[in-house]
Each structure stands twice: as structure tokens, then as C-alpha cells.
Design a protein around this motif. Structure first.
Motif, short mmCIF file in Angstrom:
data_model
loop_
_atom_site.label_atom_id
_atom_site.label_comp_id
_atom_site.label_asym_id
_atom_site.label_seq_id
_atom_site.Cartn_x
_atom_site.Cartn_y
_atom_site.Cartn_z
N ALA A 1 0.84 -1.20 0.00
CA ALA A 1 0.00 0.00 0.00
C ALA A 1 0.87 1.25 0.00
N SER A 2 0.52 2.20 -0.85
CA SER A 2 1.31 3.44 -0.94
C SER A 2 1.10 4.35 0.26
N ILE A 3 -0.03 4.18 0.98
CA ILE A 3 -0.28 4.98 2.19
C ILE A 3 -0.15 4.10 3.44
N TYR A 4 -1.02 3.09 3.59
CA TYR A 4 -0.86 2.14 4.69
C TYR A 4 -1.62 0.86 4.39
N SER A 5 -1.19 -0.23 5.02
CA SER A 5 -1.93 -1.49 4.98
C SER A 5 -2.20 -1.95 6.41
N SER A 6 -3.42 -2.41 6.66
CA SER A 6 -3.84 -2.86 7.99
C SER A 6 -4.32 -4.30 7.90
N LEU A 7 -3.91 -5.11 8.87
CA LEU A 7 -4.38 -6.48 8.93
C LEU A 7 -5.78 -6.55 9.53
N PHE A 8 -5.94 -6.02 10.76
CA PHE A 8 -7.23 -6.01 11.43
C PHE A 8 -7.57 -4.60 11.91
N VAL A 9 -8.78 -4.16 11.62
CA VAL A 9 -9.34 -2.93 12.19
C VAL A 9 -10.64 -3.35 12.87
N LEU A 10 -10.64 -3.42 14.20
CA LEU A 10 -11.75 -4.02 14.94
C LEU A 10 -12.31 -3.05 15.98
N LYS A 11 -13.63 -3.00 16.07
CA LYS A 11 -14.31 -2.21 17.08
C LYS A 11 -15.43 -3.06 17.68
N GLU A 12 -15.41 -3.16 19.01
CA GLU A 12 -16.43 -3.92 19.73
C GLU A 12 -16.55 -5.34 19.17
N SER A 13 -15.42 -5.97 18.95
CA SER A 13 -15.39 -7.30 18.32
C SER A 13 -14.49 -8.25 19.11
N ASP A 14 -14.70 -9.54 18.91
CA ASP A 14 -13.88 -10.59 19.51
C ASP A 14 -13.18 -11.36 18.39
N LEU A 15 -11.88 -11.58 18.58
CA LEU A 15 -11.10 -12.34 17.61
C LEU A 15 -10.31 -13.43 18.30
N ILE A 16 -10.44 -14.66 17.81
CA ILE A 16 -9.57 -15.77 18.22
C ILE A 16 -8.86 -16.26 16.96
N MET A 17 -7.53 -16.20 16.98
CA MET A 17 -6.75 -16.64 15.81
C MET A 17 -5.68 -17.63 16.24
N LYS A 18 -5.62 -18.78 15.55
CA LYS A 18 -4.68 -19.83 15.89
C LYS A 18 -4.00 -20.38 14.65
N LYS A 19 -2.76 -20.82 14.81
CA LYS A 19 -2.01 -21.55 13.79
C LYS A 19 -2.05 -20.86 12.43
N SER A 20 -1.81 -19.56 12.42
CA SER A 20 -1.87 -18.79 11.18
C SER A 20 -0.58 -18.02 10.97
N GLU A 21 -0.32 -17.65 9.71
CA GLU A 21 0.90 -16.91 9.36
C GLU A 21 0.53 -15.60 8.69
N ILE A 22 1.22 -14.53 9.11
CA ILE A 22 0.93 -13.20 8.61
C ILE A 22 2.22 -12.56 8.12
N GLY A 23 2.18 -12.05 6.90
CA GLY A 23 3.34 -11.35 6.35
C GLY A 23 2.92 -10.00 5.80
#
Length: 214
Positions: free
Chosen positions: A122-144
Motif C-alpha cells: 500500500a502506498s499509504i498504509y496497509s492494515s491487517l485487522f481494524v476491529l471495534k467492539e469485536s472478539d477475535l480468536i486466531m490460531k495456527k496462522s501466518e501473517i506477512g
């Protein structure tokens, strides 16, 4: 491309090509259930808008590849509102854009397992998660993230609860990295590997207030 209100939609073992789009939402689901399984979704440049938008529904993404081509404007891959999302054994690769949000969520619950994310360039910014009033469970994952992105943001969260277990993060950006930025939230991190390359301006692993991190 697809708009649906009520009912249920199953995309199973299909290959979808979505060319250059100026529509605000490519796949819009309201008060309905969406299941995408064993599918490949290839999308071309999106001017400004959402690829998948689900409100008041459920989404299951399983064994699926979502891949961008070309150079988009302001791009949101998956947007959720008052929705439950389950993503497993999938790959999400946004490609190029001015601004990228891979997953944005309001008042929703997310479960992610065995999934690979690339936040694109992204020429300005890149975001993985943008969360409000939310629940996230993440397991066994890869992020680059891509070193050609100007700024990378991992978790931009407010009034949310996050649990990360057994994940790998490889963080890169040109100007700056902000891994966790949160307010009035809780963040639990366990059995996880985080590596970050140097940037030209800043690198923050955590910025927050009125929050708990374990």
C-alpha cells in the motif's frame, strides 16, 4: 457482482474472476449466511470499496484463496458488522492499493485457524485487522507484510477482545510498523513468533491505553 438479503449462499469448488470494478461492494450479504469453500476468488483493481461485506449474518471461509491483481484505490477485503465469521485453511493476498484493510469488523465475532495472510503493498498504509467492539480468536496462522508498503498496522482495535495462539508474524514496511494499537481492549498472545525488519521512521510493537495485554 453478487448482492443478497436473507437466505443462504454456498460457493463450493468454483473459480471466480472479478475484473476492474467501480462498484462499492463486490459481494454484499445482509441478514444471510455465506459459505465459501474450496474456492478461488481472483479480483482485479477495485476503485474504492469492499470485496466482501457481511452485515447481520454469518460467513464461513474454508480452503479458499482470495487474491488481488492490479492496483486498487482504497481496498477492504472483508468487512463485517454484527456478524460471526469463521475462516480456516485459507489464503488472503490483497496485491497493490493506496490503502488496504484486510479485515475490518464492528460488533462481530471472528474465529481464524490455519490461515495465511499477506497484507499487500500500500502506498499509504496497509492494515491487517481494524476491529471495534469485536472478539477475535486466531490460531495456527501466518501473517506477512510487504516491505514496499509505506506503513503497516497489525491490530488497530477498540473495545475488543483478542486471543492469538501459535501464530507467526513477519513484519515489514518502508516507513513504519505499528503492530498493536488498542484502546479499552484486552489482548492475549501465546506461543507466537514475531519478527520485524527495520524501517526508515518508526517501529512500535504496542501502543495503547486502558487496556490489558497478556
Amino acid at each position: 457482482m453478487i448482492t443478497m438479503t436473507g437466505g443462504a449462499l454456498l460457493l463450493n469448488k468454483v473459480k471466480l474472476f472479478h475484473a476492474n470494478s467501480k462498484t462499492p461492494v463486490s459481494l454484499e450479504i445482509k441478514s444471510a449466511d455465506l459459505t465459501i469453500r474450496d474456492t478461488e476468488l481472483i479480483f482485479g483493481p477495485i476503485s474504492d470499496g469492499n470485496l466482501i461485506n457481511v452485515k447481520n449474518g454469518n460467513i464461513i471461509l474454508e480452503n479458499t484463496i482470495i487474491k488481488g491483481t492490479g492496483n486498487s484505490g482504497i481496498l477492504k477485503i472483508i468487512s463485517l458488522e454484527k456478524t460471526k465469521a469463521v475462516i480456516s485453511n485459507s489464503v488472503i493476498i490483497p496485491s497493490l492499493a493506496k490503502k488496504i484493510e484486510v479485515i475490518s469488523s464492528v460488533d462481530s465475532k471472528l474465529e481464524i485457524n490455519g490461515t495465511s495472510f499477506d497484507t499487500g503493498s500500500a502506498s499509504i498504509y496497509s492494515s491487517l485487522f481494524v476491529l471495534k467492539e469485536s472478539d477475535l480468536i486466531m490460531k495456527k496462522s501466518e501473517i506477512g507484510s510487504d516491505s514496499t508498503s509505506r506503513i503497516f498496522s497489525g491490530f488497530d482495535i477498540a473495545d475488543s477482545k483478542i486471543e492469538i495462539d501459535n501464530c507467526i508474524f513477519n513484519l515489514k514496511a518502508d516507513s513504519g510498523i505499528s503492530f498493536i494499537r488498542m484502546s479499552d481492549s484486552s489482548f492475549e498472545l501465546s506461543n507466537t513468533e514475531i519478527s520485524a525488519d527495520s524501517t526508515n521512521e518508526f517501529l512500535y510493537l504496542l501502543k495503547g491505553n486502558t487496556s490489558i495485554i497478556n
